[in-house]
Design a protein around this motif. Structure first.
Motif, PDB file in Angstrom:
ATOM      1  N   ALA A  66     -36.034 -16.690 -17.022  1.00  0.00           N
ATOM      2  CA  ALA A  66     -36.597 -15.572 -16.263  1.00  0.00           C
ATOM      3  C   ALA A  66     -35.576 -14.977 -15.304  1.00  0.00           C
ATOM      4  O   ALA A  66     -35.584 -13.783 -15.047  1.00  0.00           O
ATOM      5  CB  ALA A  66     -37.842 -16.031 -15.507  1.00  0.00           C
ATOM      6  N   LYS A  67     -34.685 -15.802 -14.796  1.00  0.00           N
ATOM      7  CA  LYS A  67     -33.750 -15.268 -13.798  1.00  0.00           C
ATOM      8  C   LYS A  67     -32.723 -14.337 -14.409  1.00  0.00           C
ATOM      9  O   LYS A  67     -32.063 -13.609 -13.687  1.00  0.00           O
ATOM     10  CB  LYS A  67     -33.090 -16.387 -13.000  1.00  0.00           C
ATOM     11  CG  LYS A  67     -31.923 -17.068 -13.652  1.00  0.00           C
ATOM     12  CD  LYS A  67     -31.175 -17.824 -12.567  1.00  0.00           C
ATOM     13  CE  LYS A  67     -30.023 -18.590 -13.156  1.00  0.00           C
ATOM     14  NZ  LYS A  67     -29.175 -19.149 -12.118  1.00  0.00           N
ATOM     15  N   ASP A  68     -32.588 -14.335 -15.717  1.00  0.00           N
ATOM     16  CA  ASP A  68     -31.655 -13.413 -16.370  1.00  0.00           C
ATOM     17  C   ASP A  68     -32.312 -12.100 -16.762  1.00  0.00           C
ATOM     18  O   ASP A  68     -31.668 -11.229 -17.344  1.00  0.00           O
ATOM     19  CB  ASP A  68     -31.062 -14.067 -17.633  1.00  0.00           C
ATOM     20  CG  ASP A  68     -30.219 -15.283 -17.285  1.00  0.00           C
ATOM     21  OD1 ASP A  68     -29.556 -15.256 -16.241  1.00  0.00           O
ATOM     22  OD2 ASP A  68     -30.246 -16.257 -18.061  1.00  0.00           O
ATOM     23  N   LEU A 149     -21.337 -24.731  -8.683  1.00  0.00           N
ATOM     24  CA  LEU A 149     -22.769 -24.619  -8.404  1.00  0.00           C
ATOM     25  C   LEU A 149     -23.499 -24.235  -9.675  1.00  0.00           C
ATOM     26  O   LEU A 149     -23.108 -23.289 -10.360  1.00  0.00           O
ATOM     27  CB  LEU A 149     -23.009 -23.551  -7.332  1.00  0.00           C
ATOM     28  CG  LEU A 149     -22.735 -23.995  -5.904  1.00  0.00           C
ATOM     29  CD1 LEU A 149     -22.596 -22.793  -4.973  1.00  0.00           C
ATOM     30  CD2 LEU A 149     -23.859 -24.913  -5.416  1.00  0.00           C
ATOM     31  N   LEU A 150     -24.531 -24.982  -9.999  1.00  0.00           N
ATOM     32  CA  LEU A 150     -25.320 -24.700 -11.201  1.00  0.00           C
ATOM     33  C   LEU A 150     -26.798 -24.835 -10.881  1.00  0.00           C
ATOM     34  O   LEU A 150     -27.181 -25.494  -9.910  1.00  0.00           O
ATOM     35  CB  LEU A 150     -24.971 -25.695 -12.315  1.00  0.00           C
ATOM     36  CG  LEU A 150     -23.582 -25.582 -12.956  1.00  0.00           C
ATOM     37  CD1 LEU A 150     -23.345 -26.756 -13.888  1.00  0.00           C
ATOM     38  CD2 LEU A 150     -23.442 -24.259 -13.706  1.00  0.00           C
ATOM     39  N   ALA A 151     -27.618 -24.225 -11.718  1.00  0.00           N
ATOM     40  CA  ALA A 151     -29.059 -24.384 -11.577  1.00  0.00           C
ATOM     41  C   ALA A 151     -29.463 -25.783 -12.052  1.00  0.00           C
ATOM     42  O   ALA A 151     -29.022 -26.232 -13.110  1.00  0.00           O
ATOM     43  CB  ALA A 151     -29.781 -23.326 -12.409  1.00  0.00           C
ATOM     44  N   ALA A 152     -30.292 -26.445 -11.267  1.00  0.00           N
ATOM     45  CA  ALA A 152     -30.789 -27.768 -11.665  1.00  0.00           C
ATOM     46  C   ALA A 152     -31.515 -27.685 -13.006  1.00  0.00           C
ATOM     47  O   ALA A 152     -31.393 -28.584 -13.844  1.00  0.00           O
ATOM     48  CB  ALA A 152     -31.731 -28.312 -10.589  1.00  0.00           C
ATOM     49  N   ALA A 153     -32.252 -26.593 -13.212  1.00  0.00           N
ATOM     50  CA  ALA A 153     -33.080 -26.481 -14.418  1.00  0.00           C
ATOM     51  C   ALA A 153     -32.253 -26.549 -15.693  1.00  0.00           C
ATOM     52  O   ALA A 153     -32.605 -27.264 -16.637  1.00  0.00           O
ATOM     53  CB  ALA A 153     -33.881 -25.172 -14.382  1.00  0.00           C
ATOM     54  N   GLY A 154     -31.146 -25.803 -15.706  1.00  0.00           N
ATOM     55  CA  GLY A 154     -30.298 -25.788 -16.895  1.00  0.00           C
ATOM     56  C   GLY A 154     -29.707 -27.171 -17.159  1.00  0.00           C
ATOM     57  O   GLY A 154     -29.685 -27.650 -18.297  1.00  0.00           O
ATOM     58  N   GLY A 181     -37.012 -16.244 -10.139  1.00  0.00           N
ATOM     59  CA  GLY A 181     -37.311 -16.715 -11.496  1.00  0.00           C
ATOM     60  C   GLY A 181     -36.553 -17.952 -11.934  1.00  0.00           C
ATOM     61  O   GLY A 181     -36.788 -18.463 -13.030  1.00  0.00           O
ATOM     62  N   GLN A 182     -35.659 -18.465 -11.093  1.00  0.00           N
ATOM     63  CA  GLN A 182     -34.857 -19.617 -11.513  1.00  0.00           C
ATOM     64  C   GLN A 182     -35.762 -20.797 -11.890  1.00  0.00           C
ATOM     65  O   GLN A 182     -36.718 -21.108 -11.195  1.00  0.00           O
ATOM     66  CB  GLN A 182     -33.882 -20.016 -10.399  1.00  0.00           C
ATOM     67  CG  GLN A 182     -32.879 -21.081 -10.808  1.00  0.00           C
ATOM     68  CD  GLN A 182     -31.672 -21.111  -9.876  1.00  0.00           C
ATOM     69  OE1 GLN A 182     -31.037 -20.090  -9.647  1.00  0.00           O
ATOM     70  NE2 GLN A 182     -31.348 -22.265  -9.328  1.00  0.00           N
ATOM     71  N   GLY A 183     -35.451 -21.428 -12.996  1.00  0.00           N
ATOM     72  CA  GLY A 183     -36.232 -22.579 -13.445  1.00  0.00           C
ATOM     73  C   GLY A 183     -37.439 -22.215 -14.291  1.00  0.00           C
ATOM     74  O   GLY A 183     -38.134 -23.096 -14.798  1.00  0.00           O
ATOM     75  N   ILE A 184     -37.678 -20.911 -14.447  1.00  0.00           N
ATOM     76  CA  ILE A 184     -38.836 -20.494 -15.247  1.00  0.00           C
ATOM     77  C   ILE A 184     -38.369 -19.919 -16.576  1.00  0.00           C
ATOM     78  O   ILE A 184     -37.434 -19.121 -16.619  1.00  0.00           O
ATOM     79  CB  ILE A 184     -39.683 -19.425 -14.499  1.00  0.00           C
ATOM     80  CG1 ILE A 184     -40.271 -20.027 -13.231  1.00  0.00           C
ATOM     81  CG2 ILE A 184     -40.794 -18.878 -15.410  1.00  0.00           C
ATOM     82  CD1 ILE A 184     -41.038 -19.023 -12.370  1.00  0.00           C
ATOM     83  N   ILE A 185     -39.002 -20.335 -17.647  1.00  0.00           N
ATOM     84  CA  ILE A 185     -38.776 -19.740 -18.963  1.00  0.00           C
ATOM     85  C   ILE A 185     -39.908 -18.756 -19.206  1.00  0.00           C
ATOM     86  O   ILE A 185     -41.083 -19.100 -19.061  1.00  0.00           O
ATOM     87  CB  ILE A 185     -38.752 -20.823 -20.059  1.00  0.00           C
ATOM     88  CG1 ILE A 185     -37.496 -21.677 -19.900  1.00  0.00           C
ATOM     89  CG2 ILE A 185     -38.799 -20.189 -21.446  1.00  0.00           C
ATOM     90  CD1 ILE A 185     -37.453 -22.880 -20.798  1.00  0.00           C
TER      91      ILE A 185
HETATM   92  N1  PBG Z   1     -26.895 -17.426 -14.989  1.00  0.00           N
HETATM   93  C1  PBG Z   1     -27.073 -18.151 -16.205  1.00  0.00           C
HETATM   94  C2  PBG Z   1     -28.283 -19.011 -16.164  1.00  0.00           C
HETATM   95  N2  PBG Z   1     -29.507 -18.520 -16.444  1.00  0.00           N
HETATM   96  C3  PBG Z   1     -30.423 -19.525 -16.284  1.00  0.00           C
HETATM   97  C4  PBG Z   1     -29.743 -20.670 -15.900  1.00  0.00           C
HETATM   98  C5  PBG Z   1     -30.343 -21.972 -15.590  1.00  0.00           C
HETATM   99  C6  PBG Z   1     -31.740 -22.236 -16.021  1.00  0.00           C
HETATM  100  C7  PBG Z   1     -32.831 -21.531 -15.273  1.00  0.00           C
HETATM  101  O1  PBG Z   1     -32.672 -20.995 -14.164  1.00  0.00           O
HETATM  102  O2  PBG Z   1     -33.946 -21.540 -15.798  1.00  0.00           O
HETATM  103  C8  PBG Z   1     -28.374 -20.366 -15.853  1.00  0.00           C
HETATM  104  C9  PBG Z   1     -27.284 -21.290 -15.513  1.00  0.00           C
HETATM  105  C10 PBG Z   1     -27.015 -21.437 -14.042  1.00  0.00           C
HETATM  106  O3  PBG Z   1     -27.217 -20.478 -13.271  1.00  0.00           O
HETATM  107  O4  PBG Z   1     -26.575 -22.510 -13.626  1.00  0.00           O
END
Ligand code: PBG
Length: 278
Positions: A66-68, A149-154, A181-185
């Motif tokens: 979702a964050k993309d 730095l990375l998203a925990a979800a990924g 939206g980070q972490g949400i599909i």
């Molecule tokens: N920008 C790329 C991206 N898009 C979603 C995720 C991680 C998974 C998510 O947020 O669901 C990532 C990698 C990151 O930012 O580390």
């Protein structure tokens, strides 16, 4: 692809008589890895080829992080479902046995949101880092950066959080604000299809509510992904909470708001009051 598989599994669990066929689509965002995303169309770089496939009827659902997703979807397309939210936070990754220096350390990230927040929280400076998660970890291992730095979800979805080679420091999402939206599909689909009830059945209402609120905030800020903007919303003790951060010339502006769950849209509007498209 791993994400599409999660959505397909959810569909097949809810409707055992259905089979979800996975159709791989490679986007410009996946192919161009040597430049920051903001230089070639931002978030749209990951999405437009999926939207074309949806509108042409080649696929019925497009599965995205979702964050993309860009603020505006193509006409006739909607977010039809959100899967339950995975860990929304960011993680500072270092190589085990290679502790951070006492002085300023170098963090790999292309995200303005992460740059300004880590700069405020720690004695850090940042350098561009792109590529998929594995590429990013390789660059860290090779010593190009002290940390990334990375998203925990990924990391979690790829089973990497238990990788013994790295140390993972979880940054609390209520302080180090994630991307909306980070972490949400999310599953994007045509607005009314014979398939809508299938997606409705796999929708997680709490994740959908947070995603709707966070996307509304991003839209009102006109943030795209070029601005240093973070927004995180959640329900706790029966209330809905939204926290946002925005990098400005004079530092990081932070705001938060709380209210009734069903007021999430009004809260998203209120928390951005006066910040619109600044
Ligand atoms: N920008 C790329 C991206 N898009 C979603 C995720 C991680 C998974 C998510 O947020 O669901 C990532 C990698 C990151 O930012 O580390």
């Amino acid at each position: 692809m791993a994400q599409a598989r999660l959505a397909a599994e959810a569909i097949e669990r809810a409707f055992p008589e259905l089979t979800a066929e996975l159709v791989p689509i490679v986007t410009r965002g996946d192919r161009i890895l040597d430049r920051p995303l903001v230089e070639f169309g931002g978030k749209g770089a990951f999405i437009s080829e999926f939207e074309r496939a949806l509108l042409e009827g080649r696929i019925d659902g497009a599965v995205h992080s979702a964050k993309d997703m860009p603020e505006e979807l193509a006409k006739g397309l909607v977010i039809a479902a959100a899967l339950p939210r995975e860990d929304a936070g960011d993680v500072l990754v270092t190589v085990k046995g290679r502790p951070l220096p006492d002085g300023p350390f170098l963090v790999g990230t292309g995200s303005p949101r992460r740059q300004v927040q880590i700069g405020e929280m720690r004695n850090a400076r940042c350098a561009l880092l792109r590529g998929n998660i594995q590429t990013r970890l390789n660059k860290l291992r090779e010593g190009e950066y002290d940390a990334i730095l990375l998203a925990a979800a990924g990391l979690k979805r790829m089973g990497l959080l238990s990788d013994p080679e790295f140390s993972f420091e979880r940054l609390p999402e209520k302080e180090f604000i994630p991307a909306g939206g980070q972490g949400i599909i999310a599953v994007e689909s045509r607005e009314h299809t014979e398939f809508s009830h299938v997606l409705a059945a796999i929708n997680d209402p709490a994740a959908f509510r947070s995603l709707a609120a966070e996307r509304l905030v991003l839209k009102r800020l006109g943030a795209g992904c070029t601005g240093a903007v973070g927004v995180y919303s959640y329900s706790e003790n029966g209330s809905f909470h939204i926290k946002l951060m925005k990098g400005t010339e004079s530092g990081i502006l932070r705001r938060e708001i709380s209210g009734a769950l069903e007021e999430y849209e009004a809260l998203a509007a209120a928390v951005t009051e006066g910040l619109d498209h600044e």
